[in-house]
Design an enzyme around this catalytic site. Structure first.
Site, PDB file in Angstrom:
ATOM      1  N   GLY A 213       3.303   2.131   3.097  1.00 43.56           N
ATOM      2  CA  GLY A 213       3.816   3.471   2.840  1.00 43.56           C
ATOM      3  C   GLY A 213       4.897   3.540   1.783  1.00 43.56           C
ATOM      4  O   GLY A 213       5.777   4.381   1.852  1.00 43.56           O
TER       5      GLY A 213
ATOM      6  N   VAL B 154       0.862  -1.180   0.000  1.00 42.64           N
ATOM      7  CA  VAL B 154       0.000   0.000   0.000  1.00 42.64           C
ATOM      8  C   VAL B 154       0.899   1.231   0.000  1.00 42.64           C
ATOM      9  O   VAL B 154       2.010   1.210   0.523  1.00 42.64           O
ATOM     10  CB  VAL B 154      -0.980   0.041   1.198  1.00 42.64           C
ATOM     11  N   SER B 155       0.396   2.319  -0.592  1.00 40.97           N
ATOM     12  CA  SER B 155       1.209   3.518  -0.783  1.00 40.97           C
ATOM     13  C   SER B 155       1.339   4.389   0.457  1.00 40.97           C
ATOM     14  O   SER B 155       2.301   5.137   0.589  1.00 40.97           O
ATOM     15  CB  SER B 155       0.632   4.361  -1.916  1.00 40.97           C
ATOM     16  N   THR B 156       0.364   4.314   1.354  1.00 38.49           N
ATOM     17  CA  THR B 156       0.430   5.144   2.558  1.00 38.49           C
ATOM     18  C   THR B 156       0.358   4.267   3.795  1.00 38.49           C
ATOM     19  O   THR B 156      -0.103   3.134   3.743  1.00 38.49           O
ATOM     20  CB  THR B 156      -0.730   6.169   2.610  1.00 38.49           C
TER      21      THR B 156
ATOM     22  N   GLN C  31      -3.324   3.203   4.891  1.00 34.97           N
ATOM     23  CA  GLN C  31      -4.029   2.135   4.192  1.00 34.97           C
ATOM     24  C   GLN C  31      -3.679   0.779   4.806  1.00 34.97           C
ATOM     25  O   GLN C  31      -2.651   0.629   5.456  1.00 34.97           O
ATOM     26  CB  GLN C  31      -3.658   2.126   2.706  1.00 34.97           C
TER      27      GLN C  31
END
Length: 192
Positions: A40, A9-11, A14
């Site tokens: 992240g 996940v990018s953050t 999430q």
């Protein structure tokens, strides 16, 4: 042979629960120590540069299978993703992407990757054309394009005062907190 899962996940806000649920709903039983989670980390980062993926890759051996919920979990740059898939295939590691099938170096998986690369290239060109058209429209409407100036509006006046005190170009640039080249451009530019 063992099956591993990679979730990203990018953050940090999430979660990867949905990805793991999709993988288990597809019938994969994966031991907890074979699930690698990246929190992240942007999809712009190449897969092999991601810490958890790099650790996972060091554990994968010939005959293993790596499962991801979607191909974009390996990254957003299609060329990087293709390179990662090809590297895995050369090592004898099958990559299973839910809804896409196994990408294992076979002719069928190579066709899939080539189609994805072509679609990605087409998409990049369309985005570029739209961006250029929008910028041309904004310019025609009188909008000033580009980065805002790095210097404050009164920087030229302040620089002139500092030069009058006998300061050198480098010292004036340091005093104003700008690069020497920025100061030189500022002083050469015609006054508004």
């Amino acid at each position: 042979m063992p099956t591993f899962a990679y979730l990203r996940v990018s953050t940090t806000e999430q979660t990867t629960e949905q990805q793991l649920r999709e993988i288990t709903n597809a019938g994969h039983v994966i031991e907890p120590d074979r699930v690698y989670v990246e929190h992240g980390v942007s999809g712009k980062v190449p897969a092999l540069a991601c810490p958890q993926f790099a650790h996972l890759r060091s554990r994968l051996t010939t005959g293993d299978t790596l499962v991801v919920a979607k191909l974009d979990r390996l990254g957003r740059d299609v060329l990087d993703v293709i390179a990662t898939v090809e590297e895995l295939a050369k090592a004898g590691i099958a990559l299973e992407v839910l809804g896409l099938g196994k990408l294992d170096g076979s002719a069928q998986s190579q066709l899939t990757l080539n189609m994805l690369a072509a679609i990605s290239q087409f998409e990049r060109q369309i985005i570029s054309e739209r961006t250029k058209a929008k910028l041309a429209q904004k310019k025609a409407e009188g909008f000033k394009l580009g980065r805002p100036p790095k210097t404050a509006p009164d920087a030229r006046t302040k620089a002139t005062e500092l030069f009058a005190q006998g300061m050198s170009w480098r010292k004036v640039a340091a005093e104003l907190g700008i690069a020497l080249s920025t100061l030189q451009r500022l002083m050469k530019a015609p006054q508004a």
